[in-house]
Design a protein around this motif. Sequence first.
Motif, mmCIF file in Angstrom:
data_model
loop_
_atom_site.group_PDB
_atom_site.id
_atom_site.type_symbol
_atom_site.label_atom_id
_atom_site.label_comp_id
_atom_site.label_asym_id
_atom_site.label_seq_id
_atom_site.Cartn_x
_atom_site.Cartn_y
_atom_site.Cartn_z
ATOM 1 N N PRO A 126 0.685 -1.193 0.033
ATOM 2 C CA PRO A 126 0.028 -0.014 -0.239
ATOM 3 C C PRO A 126 0.818 0.994 -0.070
ATOM 4 O O PRO A 126 0.392 2.249 -0.679
ATOM 5 N N ALA A 127 2.077 1.333 0.753
ATOM 6 C CA ALA A 127 2.867 2.544 0.784
ATOM 7 C C ALA A 127 3.358 2.899 -0.776
ATOM 8 O O ALA A 127 3.473 3.886 -0.832
ATOM 9 N N ARG A 128 3.526 1.766 -1.511
ATOM 10 C CA ARG A 128 4.247 2.219 -2.931
ATOM 11 C C ARG A 128 3.082 2.517 -3.857
ATOM 12 O O ARG A 128 3.467 3.324 -4.469
ATOM 13 N N ARG A 129 1.904 2.018 -3.417
ATOM 14 C CA ARG A 129 0.878 2.479 -4.397
ATOM 15 C C ARG A 129 0.669 3.954 -3.985
ATOM 16 O O ARG A 129 0.241 4.879 -4.954
ATOM 17 N N ARG A 130 0.706 4.454 -2.768
ATOM 18 C CA ARG A 130 0.409 5.755 -2.353
ATOM 19 C C ARG A 130 1.384 6.658 -2.939
ATOM 20 O O ARG A 130 1.154 7.778 -3.357
ATOM 21 N N ILE A 131 2.739 5.965 -3.015
ATOM 22 C CA ILE A 131 3.980 6.889 -3.488
ATOM 23 C C ILE A 131 3.504 7.173 -5.014
ATOM 24 O O ILE A 131 3.703 8.264 -5.461
ATOM 25 N N LEU A 132 2.979 6.082 -5.717
ATOM 26 C CA LEU A 132 2.594 6.181 -7.094
ATOM 27 C C LEU A 132 1.592 7.256 -7.187
ATOM 28 O O LEU A 132 1.650 8.233 -8.391
ATOM 29 N N ASP A 133 0.731 7.148 -6.495
ATOM 30 C CA ASP A 133 -0.541 8.250 -6.218
ATOM 31 C C ASP A 133 -0.028 9.731 -6.455
ATOM 32 O O ASP A 133 -0.092 10.615 -7.214
ATOM 33 N N LEU A 134 1.209 9.667 -5.495
ATOM 34 C CA LEU A 134 1.908 11.065 -5.099
ATOM 35 C C LEU A 134 2.447 11.368 -6.467
ATOM 36 O O LEU A 134 2.622 12.639 -6.758
ATOM 37 N N LEU A 135 3.363 10.662 -6.905
ATOM 38 C CA LEU A 135 3.936 11.061 -8.251
ATOM 39 C C LEU A 135 3.415 11.297 -9.455
ATOM 40 O O LEU A 135 3.710 11.919 -10.444
ATOM 41 N N LEU A 136 2.189 10.603 -9.397
ATOM 42 C CA LEU A 136 1.169 10.810 -10.595
ATOM 43 C C LEU A 136 0.695 12.211 -10.579
ATOM 44 O O LEU A 136 0.626 12.888 -11.672
ATOM 45 N N GLU A 137 0.644 12.944 -9.594
ATOM 46 C CA GLU A 137 0.481 14.470 -9.321
ATOM 47 C C GLU A 137 1.422 15.210 -9.883
ATOM 48 O O GLU A 137 1.350 16.323 -10.548
ATOM 49 N N VAL A 152 11.033 4.914 3.234
ATOM 50 C CA VAL A 152 10.518 5.495 2.040
ATOM 51 C C VAL A 152 11.382 5.524 0.867
ATOM 52 O O VAL A 152 11.348 4.950 -0.339
ATOM 53 N N SER A 153 12.716 5.579 1.110
ATOM 54 C CA SER A 153 13.911 5.211 0.031
ATOM 55 C C SER A 153 13.816 3.747 -0.440
ATOM 56 O O SER A 153 14.143 3.535 -1.713
ATOM 57 N N GLN A 154 13.719 2.871 0.625
ATOM 58 C CA GLN A 154 13.570 1.494 0.116
ATOM 59 C C GLN A 154 12.471 1.057 -0.615
ATOM 60 O O GLN A 154 12.439 0.609 -1.691
ATOM 61 N N HIS A 155 11.085 1.869 -0.640
ATOM 62 C CA HIS A 155 10.246 1.645 -1.467
ATOM 63 C C HIS A 155 10.488 2.111 -2.667
ATOM 64 O O HIS A 155 10.208 1.542 -3.624
ATOM 65 N N LEU A 156 11.050 3.255 -2.825
ATOM 66 C CA LEU A 156 11.414 3.787 -4.161
ATOM 67 C C LEU A 156 12.077 2.896 -4.885
ATOM 68 O O LEU A 156 12.192 2.965 -6.041
ATOM 69 N N ARG A 157 13.200 2.437 -4.031
ATOM 70 C CA ARG A 157 14.247 1.507 -4.764
ATOM 71 C C ARG A 157 13.298 0.408 -5.455
ATOM 72 O O ARG A 157 13.788 -0.227 -6.628
ATOM 73 N N VAL A 158 12.602 -0.315 -4.554
ATOM 74 C CA VAL A 158 11.563 -1.386 -5.313
ATOM 75 C C VAL A 158 10.952 -0.681 -6.711
ATOM 76 O O VAL A 158 11.091 -1.497 -7.749
ATOM 77 N N LEU A 159 10.314 0.307 -6.547
ATOM 78 C CA LEU A 159 9.680 1.157 -7.701
ATOM 79 C C LEU A 159 10.625 1.298 -9.038
ATOM 80 O O LEU A 159 10.329 1.228 -10.003
ATOM 81 N N LEU A 160 11.830 1.722 -8.419
ATOM 82 C CA LEU A 160 12.773 1.947 -9.423
ATOM 83 C C LEU A 160 13.513 0.530 -10.151
ATOM 84 O O LEU A 160 13.412 0.693 -11.526
#
Lengths: 177, 146
Positions: free
Chosen positions: A85-96, A115-123
């Motif tokens: 869920p945190a990574r989906r929330r991050i994507l929502d924020l980055l969509l804006e 947060v950086s760790q989650h960003l790493r997964v998304l990267l």
Amino acid sequence: MICDKNRQASKKSYNIPLATVKTLISPLLKQATEVESHTLNVYYPAPKSQMSKAYLTGKLFLTYSSHMVTTPDHEQEVFEAISHPARRRILDLLLEADRSVNAIAGHFVMTRPAVSQHLRVLLDAGLVTEQRHGRERRYHFFPERLDPVRDWIAHYERFWDDHLERLQKHLSKRSKE
Amino acid sequence: MTKTIRREILIPQPREQVWRGIADSTALADWMFPNDFEPRVGHHFTFQVPPNPKVNFDGLTVRCEVLECDPPTRLAFSWEAAGLVGTQVSFQLEPNAEGTRLLFEHSGFDVSQPHGNQAFKGAEYGWAKMLGQLPAVVTNLRSITS
């Protein structure tokens, strides 16, 4: 400037069934008559161009955008990336808007390193890239890279189209008996 | 966020005949896969998708439970296979001037919440396997049909 360290110059080899390779590249094979090998070498995107290059054991050389080449490994990364869920929330924020890690962390109770760790997964899944703006890095989301999620449903759509067609054949066969 | 696949087809046969095509184990084996279906609510059954070594597909079991069975109008069952859980398949039959209108739905594809961690536990039931298998299933099917 787009900085995409983790995907630079990475090359992977996959053994993919020939039928799948044909499906993947068929739109690109206007000039080729036959695909003879089923080893597909995939070069991950050159960061600036957002394009990747692939060739089939030297017989063909193709250039196309990265999200068109999907492999089970990559697909799993995408699904895992959106499973939290945190990574989906991050994507929502980055969509804006593109945001820095600090700007993202401001929306969460968790720590900046988390947060950086989650960003790493998304990267790693290729869903976001890092862009340098002066001294800070901002993250940019490519929604089109969620294509494997859409394709997952598309597989099932084809599956049912085929089966419902078979049902119709089954019924017309029976009505003749 | 869930997604639903919907299809509507017109079949030039009466509803009772279409019902026998969807609510009968032998009929389902003909156009779906070998199964132990029985037309009663609460019955658990499976579809056995056969392996196809040609495309590196080693077979698959779809686990189902009959949720609704209202002859000759409506049949619904749950559908679980590999990483796919919590989806439902339904067939709604409506009489029509030319025969039968069949409304098909496969619902519950949760794309934003892939079933917690459940889908990722174990290699056997992973998403990757599911994703890898479906094209093979369709290919398998085409090779049978053609």
